[in-house]
Design a protein around this motif. Structure first.
Motif, PDB file in Angstrom:
ATOM      1  N   ASP A   1       0.847  -0.989   0.108  1.00 49.42           N
ATOM      2  CA  ASP A   1      -0.143   0.248  -0.306  1.00 49.42           C
ATOM      3  C   ASP A   1       0.606   1.434   0.059  1.00 49.42           C
ATOM      4  O   ASP A   1       1.855   1.169   0.948  1.00 49.42           O
ATOM      5  N   SER A   2       0.379   2.385  -1.264  1.00 52.34           N
ATOM      6  CA  SER A   2       1.006   3.375  -1.089  1.00 52.34           C
ATOM      7  C   SER A   2       0.948   4.075   0.749  1.00 52.34           C
ATOM      8  O   SER A   2      -0.502   4.223   1.261  1.00 52.34           O
ATOM      9  N   TYR A   3       1.823   4.803   1.166  1.00 49.42           N
ATOM     10  CA  TYR A   3       1.404   6.119   2.457  1.00 49.42           C
ATOM     11  C   TYR A   3       1.789   7.593   1.229  1.00 49.42           C
ATOM     12  O   TYR A   3       3.022   7.476   0.511  1.00 49.42           O
ATOM     13  N   CYS A   4       1.378   8.060   2.617  1.00 50.86           N
ATOM     14  CA  CYS A   4       2.544   9.849   2.433  1.00 50.86           C
ATOM     15  C   CYS A   4       2.876  10.408   3.785  1.00 50.86           C
ATOM     16  O   CYS A   4       2.217   9.395   4.598  1.00 50.86           O
ATOM     17  N   THR A   5       4.320  11.123   4.324  1.00 54.03           N
ATOM     18  CA  THR A   5       5.026  11.339   4.650  1.00 54.03           C
ATOM     19  C   THR A   5       4.886  12.648   4.500  1.00 54.03           C
ATOM     20  O   THR A   5       5.099  12.878   3.926  1.00 54.03           O
TER      21      THR A   5
ATOM     22  N   ASN B   1      -3.648   8.949   3.964  1.00 57.05           N
ATOM     23  CA  ASN B   1      -3.023   7.939   4.744  1.00 57.05           C
ATOM     24  C   ASN B   1      -1.707   8.451   4.922  1.00 57.05           C
ATOM     25  O   ASN B   1      -0.256   7.139   4.396  1.00 57.05           O
ATOM     26  N   LEU B   2      -1.595   9.915   6.053  1.00 58.41           N
ATOM     27  CA  LEU B   2      -0.672  10.120   6.419  1.00 58.41           C
ATOM     28  C   LEU B   2       0.810   9.093   6.870  1.00 58.41           C
ATOM     29  O   LEU B   2      -0.420   8.868   8.000  1.00 58.41           O
ATOM     30  N   GLN B   3       1.530   9.343   6.734  1.00 59.97           N
ATOM     31  CA  GLN B   3       1.852   8.165   8.053  1.00 59.97           C
ATOM     32  C   GLN B   3       2.975   8.882   8.726  1.00 59.97           C
ATOM     33  O   GLN B   3       4.318   9.921   7.878  1.00 59.97           O
ATOM     34  N   PRO B   4       3.357   8.876  10.156  1.00 57.78           N
ATOM     35  CA  PRO B   4       2.555   8.003  10.999  1.00 57.78           C
ATOM     36  C   PRO B   4       1.300   9.056  11.258  1.00 57.78           C
ATOM     37  O   PRO B   4       1.429   9.957  11.037  1.00 57.78           O
TER      38      PRO B   4
END
Length: 144
Positions: A28-32, A125-128
């Motif tokens: 899965d892709s996510y943004c940070t 889907n911003l992480q953390p």
């Protein structure tokens, strides 16, 4: 115990936020936030932040203000993540450089621009999770 510091930046750009999109085939892709490790040659956290922004997305940034610090114990070391907010002055992907871009296992490593709004940030889907919570709580004030 060894302590490692990382400097990361959430960028403001004309009614938008700029993050780094990460992802690998089959995952899965996510943004940070843009950024990474503070190196011995960096004069301070802000110098590391500016170097990382240039390396990762070819960006020049304005003055930076720290807004969040997260500390995580990892085995025999502690990682301290320093999150900053700054204006994006300019960005040219042709200026990107560094070990991440030369590594074939890096996966997706691209800037993403989203509207400066709660719904746009919530969809990332911003992480953390602690960063996502902070950004969601402050995004409207940052746009004022």
């Amino acid at each position: 115990m060894r302590v490692r510091h990382k400097a990361r930046v959430v960028l403001l750009d004309d009614g938008h936020l700029v993050f780094l999109k990460r992802g690998w085939p089959g995952g899965d892709s996510y943004c940070t936030a843009v950024g990474g490790s503070v190196e011995p040659e960096d004069a301070d956290l802000e110098a590391a932040l500016r170097r990382e922004a240039l390396e990762e997305i070819g960006a020049t940034i304005g003055p930076a203000t720290e807004f969040l610090t997260l500390t995580e114990r990892r085995g025999t070391s502690t990682v301290v993540q320093h999150y900053f907010l700054a204006d994006l002055v300019d960005m040219d992907l042709d200026r990107r450089h560094g070990p991440e871009l030369d590594d074939p296992d890096t996966g997706d490593f691209e800037p993403v621009r989203v509207a400066l709004s709660r719904p746009a940030v919530a969809a990332l889907n911003l992480q953390p999770a602690e960063l996502a919570d902070h950004v969601l709580a402050h995004v409207e004030a940052w746009g004022a």
